[in-house]
Design an enzyme around this catalytic site. Structure first.
Site, PDB file in Angstrom:
ATOM      1  N   PRO A  36      42.832  47.121  40.159  1.00 27.44           N
ATOM      2  CG  PRO A  36      41.164  47.018  38.526  1.00 27.44           C
ATOM      3  CD  PRO A  36      41.966  47.992  39.359  1.00 27.44           C
ATOM      4  CB  SER A  37      45.080  41.883  38.342  1.00 27.35           C
ATOM      5  OG  SER A  37      44.043  41.048  38.732  1.00 27.35           O
ATOM      6  CG  HIS A  77      42.533  43.775  44.550  1.00 30.54           C
ATOM      7  ND1 HIS A  77      42.936  42.582  43.998  1.00 30.54           N
ATOM      8  CD2 HIS A  77      42.747  43.662  45.884  1.00 30.54           C
ATOM      9  CE1 HIS A  77      43.358  41.782  44.961  1.00 30.54           C
ATOM     10  NE2 HIS A  77      43.240  42.403  46.112  1.00 30.54           N
ATOM     11  CG  HIS A 114      34.600  42.837  33.582  1.00 29.32           C
ATOM     12  ND1 HIS A 114      33.783  43.008  32.488  1.00 29.32           N
ATOM     13  CD2 HIS A 114      33.849  42.210  34.520  1.00 29.32           C
ATOM     14  CE1 HIS A 114      32.589  42.497  32.752  1.00 29.32           C
ATOM     15  NE2 HIS A 114      32.612  42.014  33.982  1.00 29.32           N
ATOM     16  CG  LEU A 115      33.146  46.432  39.588  1.00 27.16           C
ATOM     17  CD1 LEU A 115      34.145  47.508  40.006  1.00 27.16           C
ATOM     18  CD2 LEU A 115      31.734  46.851  39.938  1.00 27.16           C
ATOM     19  CG  HIS A 116      37.249  41.634  39.570  1.00 28.22           C
ATOM     20  ND1 HIS A 116      37.799  42.542  38.690  1.00 28.22           N
ATOM     21  CD2 HIS A 116      38.270  41.255  40.372  1.00 28.22           C
ATOM     22  CE1 HIS A 116      39.086  42.695  38.945  1.00 28.22           C
ATOM     23  NE2 HIS A 116      39.403  41.923  39.968  1.00 28.22           N
ATOM     24  CG  ASP A 160      40.732  33.740  42.391  1.00 26.57           C
ATOM     25  OD1 ASP A 160      40.532  34.890  41.975  1.00 26.57           O
ATOM     26  OD2 ASP A 160      41.843  33.175  42.305  1.00 26.57           O
TER      27      ASP A 160
END
Lengths: 304, 304
Positions: free
Chosen positions: B238-239, B235, B242-244, B172
């Site tokens: 998410p922010s 999350h 796109h799936l992460h 990250d």
């Protein structure tokens, strides 16, 4: 100021020998060190040294951006860049705390025990965890004292006296009640046969809904904090095995709110509505320090 | 590395004009700045600048104690002393992140606002959240740059190239990779049709299991950190859509690990095994700042 504090020997920081790092906190940018210096009579003497980087000061921000000694580009992707910036000494103070001479207790207090995640299945719970919990005779007399009004009776914020679906709401003892930023209350259920999340089934829905609804109302009435700004959750594992629910201010980064320990009460209720046996089916994850007895039991069973 | 990421203009940090401090975190030793620089055609252009002090590095601790440029005693009481220690520049790096040019949305993201919890049912998601997310055109070009090896290709820790069940594991950008205490990696899936947790069904189990298994193995191999010391989670919200999946060190109190935002990957997998439509049935709770457009949409719908 100087040596106003008494007879302690002067402390030669630059001569410190580093014995071990007791604990580090990457988030807080702090480190806790066990060091040793040569004492007044030539013998090695223990010292505890805490280093902590300091928060940024608003009035020095422009200096920081302009007076850096070096700036290295680390990464560049689209509109995003990261740099290593090296400020001059006067803009990068480190708060340094020394306890010297330090006793073993000072050192132990800051020693970090390594934690591991355990994924406890229902079988693990029945075969490892439950026998362990039952073998421990951790007293929860203090809980019964509150429920029976033998202690903290003047602290009760709200009570539903129903012996099956009722509870008592009290401030958590970690909260000094001076400010709402770190608001922290606990709901203790009256019934004494529910140890934790693992015991919950749809049978307990009326109790859980009472806690959610009446707890929010009582906190709004007494403290003016609306339910949408309360984090309401159970711990698994809890620190004591009498069912209780935590209420903390949403803006408060309280200990024990992380995903591997906290379970939102609304989620618990929804899961029990979906499946009465949800918490007797699902594996549950929690962190355990490697020196804890329960960790050793999981190790013996080959589960970590 | 350098300017591999595209056509963005160079960024003159020393010429930044400070517009306002968006947010400070005394605990994290971080500050979020809205700045302005004169752009290529002479006009003022917004920049988001994040300064964050870095965690201590174990191998540099002795240098820190011995090579400080100045040491001032602040307080002395019995066995306790505090000092101000001023290290040389090479021992006091500041991690600097720049988003330039920055949009109003980038700036708003870091502006501190009062937050409320929202409990989003599946109907809320379909009627309020999804139309809102689809109407937003937040660019995720940087994700595609990584997946297509147009940026950060040298950063890839592991890849499973399968277009359906594969992913790329990268550090990250919040992690400077100097110490393992705040280890932070991200798995980005190759397929581009999964926005978030809400889209997941049992169909995605092979993908999720690959991320869990191969992610743990790759991190053990590269960094020596075992899977039991990794917090692996998604999350919601998410922010970026796109799936992460996030991988952080268990001992690291990373931002976004609290129960109202994080969902353990193992729990997600188990829930999908129990019920393929779990995330299309269950209400999900998350915190939203009161000035966010999505919050206003929930307000208009009478849902907060």
């Amino acid at each position: 100021d100087g040596d106003g504090g008494g007879a302690a020997a002067p402390f030669p920081l630059a001569e410190l020998r580093l014995r071990r790092v007791l604990r580090e906190s990457a988030r807080d940018k702090a480190v806790f060190l066990h060091g040793e210096v040569t004492g007044p009579s030539g013998e090695g003497t223990d010292a505890l040294v805490i280093l902590e980087k300091t928060p940024f000061q608003e009035e020095k921000l422009l200096d920081l951006l302009k007076k850096h000694t070096k700036l290295e580009l680390q990464m560049h992707n689209d509109i995003y860049r990261t740099y290593h910036l090296y400020p001059p000494p006067e803009l990068s103070e480190i708060k340094t705390t020394v306890v010297y001479p330090a006793t073993e207790k000072h050192l132990q207090k800051y020693l970090r025990q390594e934690a591991h995640l355990i994924r406890e299945t229902w079988e693990d719970y029945k075969n490892i965890t439950l026998p362990f919990v039952q073998s421990q005779s951790f007293s929860i007399q203090w809980v019964y004292n509150i429920l029976e009004k033998k202690a903290e009776a003047d602290q009760i914020i709200h009570e539903n006296p129903d012996p099956c679906d009722g509870f008592v709401l009290v401030p958590d003892f970690k909260w000094n009640q001076n400010q709402l930023d770190d608001l922290y209350l606990i709901a203790l259920v009256h019934r004494r046969d529910v140890k934790s999340l693992r015991d919950l089934t749809a049978e307990h829905l009326p109790l859980l809904r009472n806690i959610l609804q009446e707890g929010k109302e009582a906190i709004m009435k007494r403290f003016g904090v609306p339910g949408s700004q309360l984090r309401i959750y159970l711990h698994y594992h809890p620190s004591y095995y009498h069912l209780h629910v935590h209420f903390t201010a949403l803006g408060y980064d309280a200990p024990g709110i992380s995903v591997e320990r906290a379970h939102l009460l609304t989620d618990v209720i929804d899961n029990l509505v979906l499946d009465s046996m949800y918490y007797q089916k699902r594996a549950l994850t929690f962190a355990l320090q490697a020196d804890k007895m329960l960790f050793k039991r999981f190790q013996e069973a080959g589960r970590v």
